[in-house]
Design an enzyme around this catalytic site. Sequence first.
Site, short mmCIF file in Angstrom:
data_model
loop_
_atom_site.label_atom_id
_atom_site.label_comp_id
_atom_site.label_asym_id
_atom_site.label_seq_id
_atom_site.Cartn_x
_atom_site.Cartn_y
_atom_site.Cartn_z
N THR A 87 0.87 -1.18 0.00
CA THR A 87 0.00 0.00 0.00
C THR A 87 0.90 1.22 0.00
O THR A 87 1.63 1.45 0.98
CB THR A 87 -0.90 0.02 1.25
N LYS A 162 -7.78 1.48 -3.22
CA LYS A 162 -7.46 1.03 -1.86
C LYS A 162 -7.64 2.18 -0.84
O LYS A 162 -8.27 2.00 0.21
CB LYS A 162 -6.00 0.54 -1.84
N LYS A 237 -1.83 5.00 8.59
CA LYS A 237 -1.01 5.08 7.35
C LYS A 237 -1.91 5.30 6.14
O LYS A 237 -1.67 6.18 5.32
CB LYS A 237 -0.21 3.78 7.20
P1 NAD Z 1 5.98 -5.86 7.34
O1 NAD Z 1 6.68 -4.71 7.98
O2 NAD Z 1 5.65 -7.06 8.15
O3 NAD Z 1 6.82 -6.36 6.05
C1 NAD Z 1 7.59 -5.53 5.22
C2 NAD Z 1 8.86 -6.28 4.92
O4 NAD Z 1 9.65 -5.53 3.99
C3 NAD Z 1 9.75 -6.50 6.17
O5 NAD Z 1 9.99 -7.88 6.34
C4 NAD Z 1 11.01 -5.71 5.85
O6 NAD Z 1 12.19 -6.31 6.39
C5 NAD Z 1 11.02 -5.73 4.33
N1 NAD Z 1 11.83 -4.70 3.71
C6 NAD Z 1 11.92 -3.38 4.04
N2 NAD Z 1 12.77 -2.75 3.21
C7 NAD Z 1 13.20 -3.67 2.33
C8 NAD Z 1 14.09 -3.63 1.22
N3 NAD Z 1 14.69 -2.50 0.84
N4 NAD Z 1 14.32 -4.78 0.54
C9 NAD Z 1 13.72 -5.94 0.92
N5 NAD Z 1 12.88 -6.04 1.95
C10 NAD Z 1 12.63 -4.93 2.65
O7 NAD Z 1 4.65 -5.24 6.69
P2 NAD Z 1 3.36 -6.04 6.18
O8 NAD Z 1 2.35 -6.07 7.27
O9 NAD Z 1 3.80 -7.30 5.52
O10 NAD Z 1 2.81 -5.01 5.09
C11 NAD Z 1 3.41 -4.91 3.79
C12 NAD Z 1 2.55 -3.95 2.96
O11 NAD Z 1 1.22 -4.44 2.89
C13 NAD Z 1 2.45 -2.53 3.55
O12 NAD Z 1 2.51 -1.61 2.49
C14 NAD Z 1 1.10 -2.54 4.24
O13 NAD Z 1 0.53 -1.24 4.31
C15 NAD Z 1 0.30 -3.45 3.33
N6 NAD Z 1 -0.84 -4.11 3.97
C16 NAD Z 1 -0.71 -4.69 5.19
C17 NAD Z 1 -1.81 -5.33 5.76
C18 NAD Z 1 -1.70 -5.99 7.11
O14 NAD Z 1 -2.75 -6.33 7.70
N7 NAD Z 1 -0.49 -6.21 7.64
C19 NAD Z 1 -3.05 -5.35 5.09
C20 NAD Z 1 -3.14 -4.77 3.82
C21 NAD Z 1 -2.02 -4.15 3.27
#
Ligand code: NAD
Length: 290
Positions: A87, A162, A237
Site C-alpha cells: 500500500t 485502496k 497510514k
Molecule cells: P511488514 O513490515 O511485516 O513487512 C515488510 C517487509 O519488507 C519487512 O519484512 C522488511 O524487512 C522488508 N523490507 C523493508 N525494506 C526492504 C528492502 N529495501 N528490501 C527488501 N525487503 C525490505 O509489513 P506487512 O504487514 O507485511 O505489510 C506490507 C505492505 O502491505 C504494507 O505496504 C502494508 O501497508 C500493506 N498491507 C498490510 C496489511 C496488514 O494487515 N499487515 C493489510 C493490507 C495491506
Amino acid sequence: MKIGFVGLGNMGAPMASNLANASHEVLGFDTVSVVPTGVIQAQTAQDAASGADVVITMLPNGMIAHSVARDILPIMAKGAVLLDCSTIDVASAQTIDQLAQDYGISFLDAPVSGGVGGATAGTLTFMVGGTDQAFTMAGPLFEAMGQKSVHCGTAGNGQAAKICNNMILGITMIGTCEAFALADKLGLDRQAMFDVVSTSSGYSWTMNAYCPAPGIGPQSPADNEYKPGFSADLMLKDLRLSQQAAGDVDADTPMGAAATLLYETFVEQEDGAGQDFSAMLPRFERRSRS
Ligand code: NAD
C-alpha cells in the site's frame, strides 16, 4: 512461472508460500533473513528478480518500493511484469510505472485487502492498476494468492481504490464507535443497538462484520482484547495516504481529514499504537464531550 518476491514480512511471507504451493518457482529476498515455506532464499533483490517472469514487491511504503524498483528494473527481463502489492501513495505508483516503461517492463500496482489472515488463507482481494496485458499475465498469481482481483484502470488506480475504500472504512469505524459510546450513555443495551442498526439504514461492514463492541455480532478483534486484526497504525497510514492524494488533486475530504486526525491522536498521543483500529470504542467510552 518464475517469480521474484521482495519483502517477506507479515503479508509477503504467506503470499510467497502460497505461490510456491501453487507450483511456481519463487525466489524471495528480504533485508531481514526469513525463508517462508517453499521459497528459495535470494541474497539480494536483484538476485530474486533476475530472469523472473514476474517480480512481486510487498514493502512498507512508497519510498522503499521506489528504491527497490530502481534497483531491480534495469536487470529484469524485457516483457516481465513488476507487480507491487504494497500500500503506497498514488504518486509513487505512477512514478514507478514511468520508470518501468523506460526499461520495457510492465508495472501493476495491486494493493490488497484481507490482512494477514487473508494472505495466509490465500483469500486476498487485489485492486489493480495497469495494462490489460499485464493484468492478464498476472491472473494466475492473483488466483494463487487471493480470491478476487479487480482491474481498476491505469497505473495508480489500484492504490486509488485502496485508499478510497480505507478512507470509508476509517470514517465508518469512528462513526460506529461513537454511536456505541452515545448509546451506552443513553442507557441503550449494546445487543439491542446491534440488532437494530445491523438491520437498519445505519448498517455497515464495521457494525455487521467487524463489530467494535465485545461479545456482540460475529467474532472480531473486540472479542480478543483488540489485538489486531487491522492495526490502528496501519489505518493511520492509509488515512494519511488518502489525505496526501486528496491534497495532490485538490479534493475536499473533510470526514477523511477528521478521521486522520482522530487516528493520529489515538496512535501517537494515546494508547492506540499496536491495538486494532476498532479499539476506538474503548477510547470513546472513557471520554466525555469536552
Ligand atoms: P511488514 O513490515 O511485516 O513487512 C515488510 C517487509 O519488507 C519487512 O519484512 C522488511 O524487512 C522488508 N523490507 C523493508 N525494506 C526492504 C528492502 N529495501 N528490501 C527488501 N525487503 C525490505 O509489513 P506487512 O504487514 O507485511 O505489510 C506490507 C505492505 O502491505 C504494507 O505496504 C502494508 O501497508 C500493506 N498491507 C498490510 C496489511 C496488514 O494487515 N499487515 C493489510 C493490507 C495491506
